[in-house]
Design a protein around this motif. Structure first.
Motif: not given
Lengths: 625, 152
Positions: A368-371, A394-397, A459-462
């Motif tokens: 879903m485009g998240l991590n 808290i999600l980066p992008t 999407r930001g890195p996990f």
């Protein structure tokens, strides 16, 4: 080759040396999961208030040093004082305030087992010349692992008080209190080329906020880390391997490709037992029937029966009365559910399981485009979608925050609604309940998958740190829960009253019937439900759990067959959670986004309801008794 | 030693100019207060005379030429993503987004650090000393490891 080296000369603060007064402001900071909150509770004696740092959603706990006017602030955990994320900016500005205000100091809390990472922060405090006390917490664990620390040597090297504590038992806490007056800016012997520290120091001093992260910051951290590591190896011995510890074994099993799943299942089951069965069942019954129906409502009815106008009576104790509906709803139904939920959430948080849940769910969220990090707002959404919408920060992008907000609004039922839905699903065959689950899950994944491809951005890195699993300290859990419930009530209770007032007005102005008639083609035509269901969906615009309760009543009276019940459930689950959630989305993501999400969610909800209806019409065995 | 920053660093080398024998980023560098030794030491400077010894592993061109002339070494960069579960190695360098690198280094993941890959699924899990972090494959690919065989 020019070898400019920067030596920071320690300036002793005369106001500390000459006036050993108790500190006026103590800022606790340190890496995540070093027992900062436990030390905070030990220092302040369990009297904390939680507030959001101005203009942010970052929780800052405040308390007082007993017997003094000194204030203690618990800053969010961080790995570097460089203000690169919202959390770090908050801590950074707290550190800045400790620099400028006399009587302020930083108590840096460190995991005694992981000195090198703590010293990276101490070295930054040295560069900023902030009065500091270093606390080596979890000294018992370090000792058990065979780590010996030369505390006196470290004190001499850094020029600041260094104390060892076991915050959970209170050991050494008194010494930390006493050390406040001896706080100094740490000495800094670290020679660093200015091309490395220059940009970092600019950022630390707040002179410049670059639009993108300068590449040199990694070298700056590396330089600090290398020096921190040398210090750590000079003053502490290495730990013995910890593979035999139960916490470590459990921590590894919880992310194991095979064993991680049954553990996840057990955690979910425990969550359901605590929140669904105990909170939404036992406690709600106790408060609703035992307290409100027996005492509060009759008392309020008697009180307002003296009012000469029936409108005033109805306003407080009528069908849509502020007391009989607004207060009863907020205090008797929602309060026990959110309290048990936040208790469960705090237990998960303090046990160290949440980041492991992020690992286990990374795959699903990636679709879903998240991590995996998105699992935090999603789990919190099971408590309250509105609060969870806040934590999407808290999600980066930007893209991830928008996606998570959309998915929360669409398909994550909050605890109040989940309670009602579970009660309703209990009366249909299991196959039919699975239709509900599959339809909602399919809608979530399909919408997330499409939105991830349509929305611009990355999407930001996990990257998630996995702290050791540990037994949560109950005092800590209680403080967190109480602080969050207080926050929730302040936010939610006024909205329950406003919502009730709105329904009351619509009812008085006879607008309720008009809207119900207007909705009939959709409700009867597309969903195949009786026309009276329109009324339920209308109040679903205010709160979807409200609507679910109404539909539950209808089905109990025989107004809905199992297929209709499932269709109604699917539709109402996918509704916008509540009007407060729309306000929150507008506040967080802008009015346009809130309008777009609402305009998107309602058609999807009705379309998926219609789809579920078709599915069960073509495959009648799904709902056959 | 799990958290040893110098575990597995390159062996001693001799300065080509003055002949001083030292371990890059070792005690000699510290005693001489070499300013380069603190920042992960990606360049190899003699701590006595300051002469720079070329570091073949850090140079793409040098590795390419080494491959052409057929000398040893010269393996293509191998990253954490290539490591089997349970294996240990030493970080050579990090590559990628500055924001990601700033974050990883603040968490203690930096050149010279010994790491152990605990598992590869559902996500990669890396242990370094007392710190354990979970990362996705793309991040694991950004962590380039030293070429020498991993210590098991």
């Amino acid at each position: 080759m020019k070898l400019n080296t920067v030596f920071n000369v320690t300036r002793y603060r005369s106001d500390f040396a000459s006036h050993p007064e108790p500190p006026r402001r103590v800022i606790l900071l340190g890496n995540p999961n070093v027992g900062k909150s436990a030390l905070f509770n030990a220092l302040t004696g369990l009297r904390a208030t939680v507030s959001n740092y101005p203009g942010t959603t970052v929780e800052v706990y405040r308390g007082r040093l007993p017997g003094t006017e000194g204030e203690v602030l618990d800053a969010p955990g961080l790995n570097s004082i460089l203000p690169l994320s919202e959390d770090e900016r908050v801590t950074w500005s707290l550190v800045q305030s400790a620099r400028s205000e006399p009587g302020s100091l930083v108590v840096q809390v460190a995991d005694a087992k992981n000195l090198r990472r703590a010293l990276l922060i101490t070295l930054q405090l040295a560069q900023l010349e902030v009065p500091t006390v270093l606390v080596l917490n979890m000294a018992d664990e370090a000792e058990a692992r065979g780590i010996r620390i030369d505390v006196a040597g470290l004190e001499a090297e850094l020029g600041i008080p260094v104390k060892t504590t076991v915050a959970t038992t209170g050991e050494g806490v008194e010494a930390v209190r006493a050390a406040g007056t001896a706080a100094r800016a740490p000495k800094n012997h670290l020679p660093l080329p200015p091309e490395v520290t220059g940009p970092a120091l600019e950022l630390l001093n707040g002179r410049e906020v670059p639009p993108t992260v300068p590449p040199v910051l990694a070298s700056y951290h590396e330089a600090l880390l290398a020096h921190a590591d040398r210090l750590a190896r000079r003053f502490a011995t290495d730990a013995e391997p910890a593979s035999a510890l139960w916490s470590r074994r459990l921590g590894r099993l919880a992310v194991h490709p095979v064993w991680g799943w049954p553990i996840l299942g057990l955690v979910l089951l425990a969550l359901y037992e605590l929140v669904g069965v105990f909170g939404a069942g036992t406690l709600v019954n106790l408060l609703e029937d035992g307290v409100f129906h027996r005492w509060v409502n009759p008392f309020a009815a008697a009180l307002f029966s003296v009012a000469p106008w029936p409108a005033v009576r109805d306003l407080f104790v009528g069908d849509y009365g502020l007391v009989t509906m607004g207060l009863a709803y907020g205090l008797a139904i929602v309060l026990p559910i959110v309290t048990t939920f936040f208790t469960a959430f705090a237990l998960l948080e303090d046990s160290g399981y949440l980041p492991r849940l992020a690992v286990m769910s990374d795959r699903v969220f990636r679709l879903m485009g998240l991590n995996g990090k998105a699992v935090l707002p999603m789990v919190l959404g099971l408590g309250c979608d509105t609060m969870a919408t806040l934590t999407t920060r808290i999600l980066p992008t930007r893209k991830e925050r928008l996606l998570a907000t959309l998915l929360l609004a669409l398909g994550i039922p909050c605890s109040a609604q989940l309670g009602v839905i579970l009660a309703m699903l209990a009366v249909v065959p299991l196959r039919a309940a699975l239709v509900w689950f599959a339809t909602v899950a399919a809608a979530m994944v399909a919408v997330g998958w499409l939105a991830a491809r349509v929305l611009p951005g990355e999407r930001g890195p996990f990257v998630v740190e996995l702290p050791p699993m540990r037994r949560p300290a109950l005092a800590n859990v209680a403080v967190k829960t109480v602080a969050r419930v207080e926050w929730y009530l302040k936010e939610a209770l006024p909205l329950f009253l406003v919502g009730t007032l709105l329904l009351f007005l619509l009812d008085r102005l006879r607008l309720l019937d008009v809207v119900i008639r207007a909705g009939e083609p959709l409700v009867t035509g597309v969903l195949g439900l009786p026309p009276e269901a329109s009324a339920a969906f209308l109040i679903g615009f205010l709160r979807r759990d409200f609507a679910a309760t109404r539909l539950f009543d209808m089905s109990r009276g025989g107004g809905l067959d199992p297929a209709q019940l499932v269709v109604a459930m699917v539709t109402i689950t996918l509704f916008i959670p509540c009007i407060a959630n729309v306000f929150m989305i507008a506040k967080e993501r802008g009015v346009k986004t809130a309008a777009a999400i609402a305009a998107f969610v309602f058609p999807v909800a009705f379309a998926m309801g219609g789809l579920a209806r078709l599915l069960m019409r073509e495959l009648p065995f799904l709902v056959a008794p | 030693m799990p958290s040893a920053l110098t575990a597995g660093v390159a062996p001693e080398i001799a300065c080509a100019l003055c002949g001083f024998v030292y371990v890059p980023q070792g005690d000699a560098c510290r005693e001489h207060r070499c300013p380069f030794a603190v920042s992960g030491c990606t360049t190899r400077h003699c701590p006595r005379c300051g002469y720079a010894v070329p570091d073949e592993e850090a140079s793409v061109a040098a590795r390419f030429v080494r491959k052409l002339v057929g000398g040893g070494g010269g393996t293509s960069a191998h990253t954490l993503a290539d490591l089997p579960a349970g294996a240990a190695a030493v970080v050579e360098r990090l590559r990628g987004e500055p924001a990601l690198l700033a974050r990883l280094t603040a968490q203690g993941l930096a050149p010279g650090v010994a790491v152990r890959l605990l598992q590869r699924a559902p996500t990669f899990v890396v242990e370094m000393g007392e710190t354990t972090i979970a990362i996705e494959r793309a991040v694991a690919e950004a962590i380039v490891l030293r070429a020498e065989p991993a210590v098991r």
